[in-house]
Motif scaffolding. Structure first.
Motif, short mmCIF file in Angstrom:
data_model
loop_
_atom_site.label_atom_id
_atom_site.label_comp_id
_atom_site.label_asym_id
_atom_site.label_seq_id
_atom_site.Cartn_x
_atom_site.Cartn_y
_atom_site.Cartn_z
N GLN A 3 0.83 -1.19 0.00
CA GLN A 3 0.00 0.00 0.00
C GLN A 3 0.87 1.25 0.00
N LEU A 4 0.50 2.22 -0.82
CA LEU A 4 1.26 3.45 -0.98
C LEU A 4 0.38 4.64 -0.60
N VAL A 5 0.92 5.51 0.25
CA VAL A 5 0.20 6.70 0.68
C VAL A 5 1.03 7.92 0.31
N GLU A 6 0.45 8.80 -0.51
CA GLU A 6 1.15 9.97 -1.01
C GLU A 6 0.76 11.22 -0.23
N SER A 7 1.69 12.16 -0.16
CA SER A 7 1.43 13.45 0.46
C SER A 7 2.39 14.49 -0.12
N GLY A 8 2.12 15.75 0.15
CA GLY A 8 3.02 16.82 -0.23
C GLY A 8 2.59 17.64 -1.42
N GLY A 9 1.50 17.28 -2.07
CA GLY A 9 1.02 18.06 -3.19
C GLY A 9 0.43 19.38 -2.75
N GLY A 10 0.10 20.21 -3.73
CA GLY A 10 -0.49 21.50 -3.42
C GLY A 10 -0.34 22.45 -4.58
N SER A 11 -0.52 23.73 -4.27
CA SER A 11 -0.44 24.79 -5.26
C SER A 11 0.79 25.65 -5.01
N VAL A 12 1.48 25.99 -6.09
CA VAL A 12 2.70 26.78 -5.97
C VAL A 12 2.84 27.68 -7.20
N GLN A 13 3.51 28.80 -7.04
CA GLN A 13 3.78 29.67 -8.16
C GLN A 13 4.94 29.15 -9.00
N ALA A 14 4.94 29.52 -10.27
CA ALA A 14 6.03 29.12 -11.16
C ALA A 14 7.37 29.53 -10.56
N ALA A 33 11.40 -1.16 -6.26
CA ALA A 33 11.65 0.12 -6.90
C ALA A 33 10.47 1.05 -6.64
N MET A 34 10.76 2.32 -6.48
CA MET A 34 9.73 3.33 -6.22
C MET A 34 9.85 4.45 -7.24
N GLY A 35 8.72 5.02 -7.62
CA GLY A 35 8.78 6.11 -8.58
C GLY A 35 7.47 6.83 -8.71
N TRP A 36 7.44 7.78 -9.66
CA TRP A 36 6.25 8.58 -9.92
C TRP A 36 5.93 8.64 -11.40
N PHE A 37 4.63 8.66 -11.68
CA PHE A 37 4.07 9.04 -12.95
C PHE A 37 3.22 10.29 -12.73
N ARG A 38 2.86 10.97 -13.81
CA ARG A 38 1.95 12.10 -13.69
C ARG A 38 0.99 12.11 -14.87
N SER A 99 7.25 -1.38 -7.62
CA SER A 99 7.37 -2.67 -8.30
C SER A 99 8.47 -3.50 -7.67
N PHE A 100 8.20 -4.80 -7.49
CA PHE A 100 9.25 -5.70 -7.02
C PHE A 100 10.07 -6.26 -8.17
N TRP A 101 9.73 -5.91 -9.43
CA TRP A 101 10.48 -6.36 -10.60
C TRP A 101 11.65 -5.45 -10.95
N GLY A 102 11.73 -4.27 -10.34
CA GLY A 102 12.85 -3.37 -10.57
C GLY A 102 12.50 -2.14 -11.38
N THR A 103 13.49 -1.30 -11.61
CA THR A 103 13.26 -0.02 -12.27
C THR A 103 12.79 -0.16 -13.71
N TYR A 113 1.92 -1.69 -8.13
CA TYR A 113 1.22 -0.99 -7.05
C TYR A 113 1.21 0.50 -7.29
N TRP A 114 0.09 1.13 -6.91
CA TRP A 114 -0.11 2.56 -7.17
C TRP A 114 -0.67 3.27 -5.96
N GLY A 115 -0.24 4.51 -5.76
CA GLY A 115 -0.81 5.35 -4.74
C GLY A 115 -2.08 6.01 -5.21
N GLN A 116 -2.68 6.81 -4.34
CA GLN A 116 -3.98 7.41 -4.63
C GLN A 116 -3.89 8.65 -5.51
N GLY A 117 -2.71 9.19 -5.70
CA GLY A 117 -2.52 10.39 -6.49
C GLY A 117 -2.49 11.64 -5.63
N SER A 118 -1.72 12.63 -6.08
CA SER A 118 -1.59 13.89 -5.37
C SER A 118 -1.57 15.03 -6.39
N GLN A 119 -2.45 16.00 -6.22
CA GLN A 119 -2.57 17.10 -7.17
C GLN A 119 -1.45 18.11 -6.97
#
Length: 124
Positions: A3-14, A33-38, A99-103, A113-119
């Motif tokens: 299980q993956l729990v994401e945090s830290g998203g939000g709104s920011v200026q350029a 292996a751990m990573g992100w998609f968007r 993924s337990f299969w690697g990068t 496995y996937w987290g819930q997403g963070s905007q």
């Protein structure tokens, strides 16, 4: 089940920064292996970054090289995505994955496995 729990998203200026965190529940965190998609509205999901179990293998999408930094703390079972010099085109929902299969699973296939997403919203 990982299980993956994401945090830290939000709104920011350029030009600003955000740090995303992904906390994993896994018996052997060092072996996954751990990573992100968007995914931006109306667009396909795209790979962002991945880090191997030991932290020694790291891959970035060309679009974020020199801008984002991925890291992990295996003692805390958490991965981080430091996002600097943010641009409006970085606006998306960011999904942590594992993924337990690697990068290579992030580059050529599909992580298990996937987290819930963070905007992340970057304004001008």
């Amino acid at each position: 089940q990982v299980q993956l729990v994401e945090s830290g998203g939000g709104s920011v200026q350029a030009g600003g920064s955000l740090r995303l965190s992904c906390l994993a529940s896994a018996r052997a965190f060092d072996n996954i292996a751990m990573g992100w998609f968007r995914q931006a509205p109306g667009k396909e999901r795209e790979f962002v970054a991945v880090i191997g179990g030991s932290g020694r293998v790291i891959e970035y999408a060309d679009s974020v090289k020199g801008q984002f930094t991925i890291s992990r703390d295996n003692a805390k079972k958490v991965a981080y995505l430091q996002m600097d010099k943010l641009k409006p085109e970085d606006t998306a929902i960011y999904y942590c994955a594992a993924s337990f299969w690697g990068t290579h699973q992030f580059m050529t296939a599909e992580p298990e496995y996937w987290g819930q997403g963070s905007q992340v919203t970057v304004s001008s």
